[in-house]
Enzyme design. Structure first.
Site, short mmCIF file in Angstrom:
data_model
loop_
_atom_site.label_atom_id
_atom_site.label_comp_id
_atom_site.label_asym_id
_atom_site.label_seq_id
_atom_site.Cartn_x
_atom_site.Cartn_y
_atom_site.Cartn_z
N THR A 1 39.23 41.24 45.56
CA THR A 1 39.01 42.67 45.72
C THR A 1 39.83 43.26 46.86
OG1 THR A 1 37.29 44.24 46.40
CG2 THR A 1 36.98 42.00 47.12
N ASP A 2 40.06 44.57 46.79
CA ASP A 2 40.75 45.26 47.90
C ASP A 2 39.84 45.38 49.13
OD1 ASP A 2 38.98 47.19 46.94
OD2 ASP A 2 40.49 48.74 46.63
N GLU A 3 38.53 45.14 48.95
CA GLU A 3 37.61 45.33 50.09
C GLU A 3 37.86 44.33 51.22
OE1 GLU A 3 33.53 46.10 49.29
OE2 GLU A 3 33.96 47.20 47.47
N TYR B 1 29.40 41.23 51.34
CA TYR B 1 30.15 40.99 50.09
C TYR B 1 31.63 40.76 50.37
CZ TYR B 1 32.98 42.21 46.01
OH TYR B 1 33.95 42.21 45.03
N ALA C 1 33.12 40.06 53.13
CA ALA C 1 33.34 38.88 53.98
C ALA C 1 33.30 37.61 53.13
CB ALA C 1 32.29 38.81 55.09
N LYS D 1 34.01 37.43 49.89
CA LYS D 1 35.22 37.40 49.05
C LYS D 1 36.44 37.01 49.90
CE LYS D 1 35.70 38.30 45.22
NZ LYS D 1 35.56 37.52 43.96
N ASN E 1 37.00 49.09 39.63
CA ASN E 1 37.14 49.18 38.17
C ASN E 1 36.05 50.07 37.58
OD1 ASN E 1 38.42 46.07 36.85
ND2 ASN E 1 38.84 46.96 38.83
N LYS F 1 26.40 50.22 39.83
CA LYS F 1 27.66 50.71 40.37
C LYS F 1 27.77 52.21 40.11
CE LYS F 1 28.63 46.43 41.36
NZ LYS F 1 29.15 45.45 40.46
N ARG G 1 37.61 56.02 46.82
CA ARG G 1 37.89 54.77 46.13
C ARG G 1 39.07 55.00 45.18
NH1 ARG G 1 35.19 53.53 49.75
NH2 ARG G 1 33.30 52.25 49.84
P1 NAD Z 1 29.61 41.42 37.69
O1 NAD Z 1 28.57 41.40 38.76
O2 NAD Z 1 29.54 42.46 36.62
O3 NAD Z 1 29.67 40.01 36.95
C1 NAD Z 1 29.57 38.80 37.65
C2 NAD Z 1 29.33 37.70 36.63
O4 NAD Z 1 29.28 36.46 37.33
C3 NAD Z 1 28.00 37.84 35.88
O5 NAD Z 1 28.17 37.57 34.51
C4 NAD Z 1 27.11 36.78 36.53
O6 NAD Z 1 26.12 36.26 35.65
C5 NAD Z 1 28.14 35.73 36.91
N1 NAD Z 1 27.70 34.89 38.03
C6 NAD Z 1 27.16 35.29 39.20
N2 NAD Z 1 26.82 34.23 39.96
C7 NAD Z 1 27.19 33.12 39.24
C8 NAD Z 1 27.12 31.73 39.49
N3 NAD Z 1 26.60 31.25 40.63
N4 NAD Z 1 27.60 30.88 38.54
C9 NAD Z 1 28.12 31.36 37.39
N5 NAD Z 1 28.18 32.66 37.09
C10 NAD Z 1 27.73 33.55 38.01
O7 NAD Z 1 31.00 41.50 38.47
P2 NAD Z 1 32.36 42.25 38.08
O8 NAD Z 1 32.29 43.64 38.55
O9 NAD Z 1 32.67 41.95 36.67
O10 NAD Z 1 33.37 41.47 39.04
C11 NAD Z 1 34.00 40.27 38.61
C12 NAD Z 1 34.91 39.75 39.71
O11 NAD Z 1 35.89 40.75 40.00
C13 NAD Z 1 34.19 39.47 41.02
O12 NAD Z 1 34.76 38.30 41.58
C14 NAD Z 1 34.49 40.68 41.90
O13 NAD Z 1 34.50 40.33 43.25
C15 NAD Z 1 35.86 41.05 41.41
N6 NAD Z 1 36.23 42.47 41.51
C16 NAD Z 1 35.41 43.45 41.01
C17 NAD Z 1 35.80 44.77 41.07
C18 NAD Z 1 34.94 45.88 40.51
O14 NAD Z 1 35.28 47.06 40.70
N7 NAD Z 1 33.87 45.60 39.80
C19 NAD Z 1 37.04 45.11 41.65
C20 NAD Z 1 37.85 44.09 42.18
C21 NAD Z 1 37.43 42.77 42.08
O1 DAU Z 2 36.98 48.05 45.66
C1 DAU Z 2 36.61 47.04 44.76
C2 DAU Z 2 35.11 46.88 44.78
O2 DAU Z 2 34.57 48.03 44.12
C3 DAU Z 2 34.62 45.60 44.12
O3 DAU Z 2 35.09 44.50 44.85
C4 DAU Z 2 33.09 45.57 44.05
O4 DAU Z 2 32.66 44.42 43.34
C5 DAU Z 2 32.62 46.81 43.33
O5 DAU Z 2 31.21 46.85 43.30
C6 DAU Z 2 33.17 48.07 44.00
O6 DAU Z 2 32.58 48.26 45.31
P1 DAU Z 2 32.12 49.71 45.83
O7 DAU Z 2 31.11 49.51 46.86
O8 DAU Z 2 33.31 50.54 46.15
O9 DAU Z 2 31.49 50.29 44.45
P2 DAU Z 2 30.13 51.10 44.15
O10 DAU Z 2 30.20 51.53 42.72
O11 DAU Z 2 28.92 50.38 44.60
O12 DAU Z 2 30.29 52.40 45.06
C7 DAU Z 2 31.41 53.27 44.93
C8 DAU Z 2 31.28 54.35 45.98
O13 DAU Z 2 30.18 55.20 45.63
C9 DAU Z 2 30.99 53.84 47.37
O14 DAU Z 2 31.65 54.64 48.32
C10 DAU Z 2 29.48 54.00 47.52
C11 DAU Z 2 29.19 55.23 46.67
N1 DAU Z 2 27.86 55.27 46.01
C12 DAU Z 2 27.48 54.19 45.27
C13 DAU Z 2 26.26 54.18 44.64
C14 DAU Z 2 25.82 52.98 43.81
C15 DAU Z 2 27.06 56.40 46.13
O15 DAU Z 2 27.42 57.38 46.80
N2 DAU Z 2 25.84 56.37 45.49
C16 DAU Z 2 25.39 55.31 44.77
O16 DAU Z 2 24.26 55.35 44.24
#
Ligand code: NAD
Ligand code: DAU
Length: 358
Positions: free
Chosen positions: A136-138, A162, A164, A166, A192, A201, A226
């Site tokens: 992740t970019d975080e 989270y 930290a 990653k 995403n 999310k 974001r």
């Molecule tokens: P998600 O939470 O939707 O999915 C995570 C999946 O991992 C789930 O299917 C869960 O059952 C599985 N999982 C969790 N713990 C597990 C374990 N101990 N063993 C096996 N499976 C397990 O997450 P996502 O949003 O699809 O993110 C996927 C990856 O991409 C993550 O590594 C996240 O850090 C990274 N990422 C996410 C975003 C985003 O915006 N969502 C952006 C950049 C990177």
């Molecule tokens: O940048 C990549 C990351 O993006 C991934 O690594 C993470 O897995 C993914 O969850 C996401 O993290 P964020 O914390 O940026 O996403 P989230 O959707 O939780 O929140 C997006 C923004 O919206 C953030 O600034 C917090 C804000 N927010 C979120 C929620 C859930 C609100 O204002 N209200 C809310 O209820």
């Protein structure tokens, strides 16, 4: 036929990636999806592929060394694509330990099992084997509102449990590459959005709440930024990095699409109004009056923004989906999959929501 071991394939990005890969390669590949099916994992996401002869699901925890070693022993794995993680920042603030367990220890187990399966007696690795760690970019921390960007060379500065965890997992992958010349890549991607995203999310939570006339919680002043990327573009980037990227390199993946949270919420509300027919009773519920400013997230990073210059220059990847099109596709998917949303928001989700937003 190339064999992929995908971890976390029942989650949001993992399931979109699996669909993308079968659409692109069809019968030329085999995918084994290993997922523990936590609250975020959902086999409904994979209904369309579950009967394919070249798809296998294994329910296992990535921290379970024996289960993961068994998959490697029984299959000649060519590619690992490692998504499995705890992924929600708010949950990490409330309960950090499971993030360390899955994201750090789980990644160590995946690396160790792949290394054991792929290493030759002379310490080199079998030809063509590759591991891609999805990050992740975080990990880069938070930017000011000054037009600077995250590059692959930006120093790591994670703030939440989270990010930290990653960052730690990225460091382990780097250590394997440096120490053993382990054949891997890391991708660091921005936020995403798209089908199958769990409504903890921002985007699916706002869509679901708005359609139900529920309050739309905005953290702080709503001006955190974001960089949003349509999930299919991320799936494509992962495949392109694994096939065309230079081994041992990190590639940043981003949408060139910076938006404040409040802008995102307004776009969703306007798009819902535009897409819902007048005859749909939900249209009357969708309103800007639902926007509710709530307490800020602890340690809330102000701005993320990726410069995807390296992946574009070296591999030719760029974000193809414009936000105005991606958000329509996403909303259309949630309209067509009301049962999916009902299923994932029943039971434990209500408990999480009430505790989180009380
Ligand atoms: P998600 O939470 O939707 O999915 C995570 C999946 O991992 C789930 O299917 C869960 O059952 C599985 N999982 C969790 N713990 C597990 C374990 N101990 N063993 C096996 N499976 C397990 O997450 P996502 O949003 O699809 O993110 C996927 C990856 O991409 C993550 O590594 C996240 O850090 C990274 N990422 C996410 C975003 C985003 O915006 N969502 C952006 C950049 C990177
Ligand atoms: O940048 C990549 C990351 O993006 C991934 O690594 C993470 O897995 C993914 O969850 C996401 O993290 P964020 O914390 O940026 O996403 P989230 O959707 O939780 O929140 C997006 C923004 O919206 C953030 O600034 C917090 C804000 N927010 C979120 C929620 C859930 C609100 O204002 N209200 C809310 O209820």
């Amino acid at each position: 036929m190339r064999t992929y071991l995908v971890t976390g394939g029942a989650g949001f990005i993992g399931s979109n990636y699996i669909h993308y890969m079968f659409r692109k390669y069809g019968e030329q590949i085999r995918i084994i999806n290993v997922d523990a099916l936590t609250y975020a994992g959902n086999l409904e996401n994979l209904k369309a592929v579950e009967e394919l002869p070249n798809y296998t699901f294994v329910k296992a925890d990535i921290c379970d060394k024996e289960a993961i070693a068994k998959i490697f022993a029984e299959n000649d794995i060519d590619r690992v694509v490692h998504f499995a993680a705890e992924s929600h920042v708010d949950r990490s603030i409330r309960n950090p330990e499971v993030f360390v367990q899955t994201n750090v220890l789980g990644t160590a187990v995946m690396l160790n099992c792949a290394k054991a399966a792929w290493e030759l007696p002379d310490g080199t690795f079998k030809e063509g084997k590759k591991f891609l760690h999805v990050s992740t970019d975080e990990v880069y921390g938070s930017l000011e509102e000054d037009g600077t960007y995250f590059y692959e060379t930006t120093p790591y500065d994670p703030h939440s449990p989270y990010s930290a965890s990653k960052a730690s997992s990225d460091m382990l992958v780097k250590a394997y590459m440096d120490t053993y010349k382990f054949p891997a890549n890391i991708t660091n991607c921005s936020n995403n959005y798209g089908p199958y995203q769990f409504p903890e999310k921002l985007i699916p939570l706002i869509i679901n709440n708005a359609l139900n006339g529920k309050k739309l919680p905005v953290y702080g002043d709503g001006k955190n930024v974001r960089d949003w990327l349509f999930v299919e573009d991320h799936a494509k980037a992962i495949d392109m990095v694994q096939e065309q990227g230079r081994l041992f390199e990190t590639y940043n993946v981003g949408g060139h699409n910076e938006k404040q949270n409040i802008e995102i919420i307004n776009i969703i509300l306007e798009t819902l109004q535009e897409m819902l027919p007048d005859s749909d009773p939900r249209k009357a519920l969708v309103s800007k009056d639902l926007i509710t400013y709530v307490a800020d997230r602890k340690g809330h990073d102000r701005r993320y923004a990726i410069a995807p210059d390296k992946i574009k220059a070296e591999i030719g990847w760029y974000p193809e989906t414009m936000f105005k099109d991606g958000i329509k596709k996403t909303i259309a998917w949630y309209f067509e999959n009301e049962d999916w949303m009902k299923n994932v928001t029943s039971g434990d989700y209500q408990k999480y929501y009430n505790e989180m937003y009380k």
